[in-house]
Design an enzyme around this catalytic site. Structure first.
Site, PDB file in Angstrom:
ATOM      1  N   GLU A 116       0.309  -1.200   0.080  1.00  0.00           N
ATOM      2  CA  GLU A 116      -0.012  -0.095   0.155  1.00  0.00           C
ATOM      3  C   GLU A 116       0.872   1.081   0.191  1.00  0.00           C
ATOM      4  O   GLU A 116       0.897   2.034  -1.251  1.00  0.00           O
ATOM      5  CB  GLU A 116      -1.137  -0.341   1.150  1.00  0.00           C
ATOM      6  CG  GLU A 116      -2.195   1.184   1.303  1.00  0.00           C
ATOM      7  CD  GLU A 116      -2.437   1.623   0.026  1.00  0.00           C
ATOM      8  OE1 GLU A 116      -3.166   2.954   0.455  1.00  0.00           O
ATOM      9  OE2 GLU A 116      -2.812   0.260  -0.268  1.00  0.00           O
ATOM     10  N   HIS A 133       2.511   1.754  -3.652  1.00  0.00           N
ATOM     11  CA  HIS A 133       1.289   2.063  -4.229  1.00  0.00           C
ATOM     12  C   HIS A 133       1.199   4.060  -4.476  1.00  0.00           C
ATOM     13  O   HIS A 133       1.707   4.279  -4.637  1.00  0.00           O
ATOM     14  CB  HIS A 133       0.525   1.612  -4.252  1.00  0.00           C
ATOM     15  CG  HIS A 133      -0.757   2.289  -5.128  1.00  0.00           C
ATOM     16  ND1 HIS A 133      -1.132   2.410  -6.514  1.00  0.00           N
ATOM     17  CD2 HIS A 133      -1.866   2.368  -4.585  1.00  0.00           C
ATOM     18  CE1 HIS A 133      -1.384   2.536  -7.039  1.00  0.00           C
ATOM     19  NE2 HIS A 133      -2.315   2.988  -6.182  1.00  0.00           N
ATOM     20  N   HIS A 163     -12.540   2.758  -9.776  1.00  0.00           N
ATOM     21  CA  HIS A 163     -10.998   3.780  -9.665  1.00  0.00           C
ATOM     22  C   HIS A 163     -10.663   3.392 -10.897  1.00  0.00           C
ATOM     23  O   HIS A 163      -9.519   4.126 -11.048  1.00  0.00           O
ATOM     24  CB  HIS A 163     -10.145   3.216  -8.131  1.00  0.00           C
ATOM     25  CG  HIS A 163      -9.384   4.129  -7.695  1.00  0.00           C
ATOM     26  ND1 HIS A 163      -8.494   2.736  -7.243  1.00  0.00           N
ATOM     27  CD2 HIS A 163      -9.147   4.875  -7.505  1.00  0.00           C
ATOM     28  CE1 HIS A 163      -7.002   3.664  -6.737  1.00  0.00           C
ATOM     29  NE2 HIS A 163      -7.471   4.530  -6.945  1.00  0.00           N
ATOM     30  N   HIS A 206     -19.157 -10.389 -16.519  1.00  0.00           N
ATOM     31  CA  HIS A 206     -17.922 -10.418 -16.913  1.00  0.00           C
ATOM     32  C   HIS A 206     -17.541 -11.017 -17.637  1.00  0.00           C
ATOM     33  O   HIS A 206     -16.481 -10.102 -19.288  1.00  0.00           O
ATOM     34  CB  HIS A 206     -16.949 -10.489 -16.040  1.00  0.00           C
ATOM     35  CG  HIS A 206     -15.335 -10.261 -16.738  1.00  0.00           C
ATOM     36  ND1 HIS A 206     -15.055  -8.490 -17.524  1.00  0.00           N
ATOM     37  CD2 HIS A 206     -14.530 -10.401 -16.967  1.00  0.00           C
ATOM     38  CE1 HIS A 206     -14.041  -8.129 -17.487  1.00  0.00           C
ATOM     39  NE2 HIS A 206     -13.538  -9.463 -16.682  1.00  0.00           N
TER      40      HIS A 206
END
Length: 305
Positions: free
Chosen positions: A60, A63, A125, A216
């Site tokens: 995290e 990133h 996102h 999907h």
């Protein structure tokens, strides 16, 4: 042009950096590291530099760090390109798009950390980051003047291919969204078989997670077929225009690889390397499709083909 070497290098670095942001975001999601720094932003667990390093914290925090550094590069590239190549029609629009969507995806990421977001919002996102990546990529291509290299300023595109180009690019965003929704709803392994959810029976999905997964797969199958139709059309009618011909042939190859990695994600039980390759390929495909839209906007219209 030797005089533009520095902005060219800068553009390449920003484009690669934007890819790292995309892959880093996918890695955060796939490893459930979104709260590696707790409910803290921009600091990490109350510290500017984390004191206790775990795998989740490292993923995290890295990133966030990459996003911050690359964000600065993109802003510099946008301003630099605006001042140096502002006379080129698309430059200012792409510069604004690159910065705006970069900031937007960062804010959504921050909001998720601080307050949490629903799965359907979080699925946006990756798509928003993808738009910023495409804008940075096209801005870099303008700097390199790829259109002149491949005679793109003399491209002639018929009504049918124009429709397909714009249509499949918009549709690809739906495929991206459904794929992100699969990750954020933890539906990746809800179906253990492929291509059906359960190969020993043909039935409709039983719950929301199966609907998300199979939805999907259906969306991905359609884009494979659509790009195959476009590639066949281009093979028949556009072999004399290299940028059009090779652009769509490469797009079809990428989407086939994309479908293959999608299958392998299921069969390998969410192997991390395969899953990241899946994200990388869709990023490359979307960037290429956006470039084809750019060519359509610049091309001469012809009624045939």
């Amino acid at each position: 042009m030797k005089s533009n070497i520095y902005i060219k290098v800068f553009g390449v670095l920003a484009t690669v950096g934007m890819l790292l942001i995309l892959l880093g975001g996918a890695l955060v999601t796939k490893t459930d590291s979104g709260l590696g720094c707790g409910r803290n932003w921009p600091d990490c667990n109350g510290n500017l530099i984390p004191r206790e390093i775990t795998a989740e914290v490292l993923i995290e925090f890295s990133h966030r760090l990459v996003t911050g550094v690359v964000g600065i590069l993109i802003v510099i590239l946008a301003v630099w390109a605006w001042r140096k190549f502002g006379h080129v029609r698309e430059t200012k629009f792409l510069a604004i798009m690159a910065v705006f969507f970069l900031v937007l995806q960062a804010l959504i990421g921050a909001a998720q950390v601080l307050w949490g977001q629903g799965d359907f919002i979080l699925a946006l996102h990756f798509g928003i980051s993808l738009i910023s990546f495409a804008a940075v990529l096209l801005l870099t291509l303008l700097v390199f003047e790829v259109d002149r290299k491949f005679d793109a300023d003399r491209v002639q595109i018929g009504r049918k291919l124009r429709f397909h180009t714009i249509g499949v690019t918009l549709y690809s965003y739906i495929v991206v969204y459904t794929g992100a929704l699969v990750r954020h709803t933890d539906s990746s392994l809800i179906c253990s078989d492929w291509p059906l959810c359960r190969n020993d029976q043909f039935a409709l999905p039983n719950n929301m997670y199966e609907w998300v997964q199979m939805g999907h797969r259906f969306a991905a199958a359609l884009i494979v077929i659509w790009l195959g139709i476009i590639a066949l059309h281009v093979y028949r009618h556009y072999r004399d225009q290299r940028v059009i011909y090779w652009g769509w042939i490469i797009a079809f190859i990428i989407v086939m690889l994309q479908a293959t990695t999608g299958m392998l994600v299921v069969l390998t039980k969410l192997n991390l390397a395969v899953a990241l390759m899946h994200s990388l390929l869709i990023s490359m495909l979307f960037g290429l499709l956006c470039y084809m839209v750019l060519l359509v906007s610049r091309s001469k219209f012809i009624k045939s083909k």
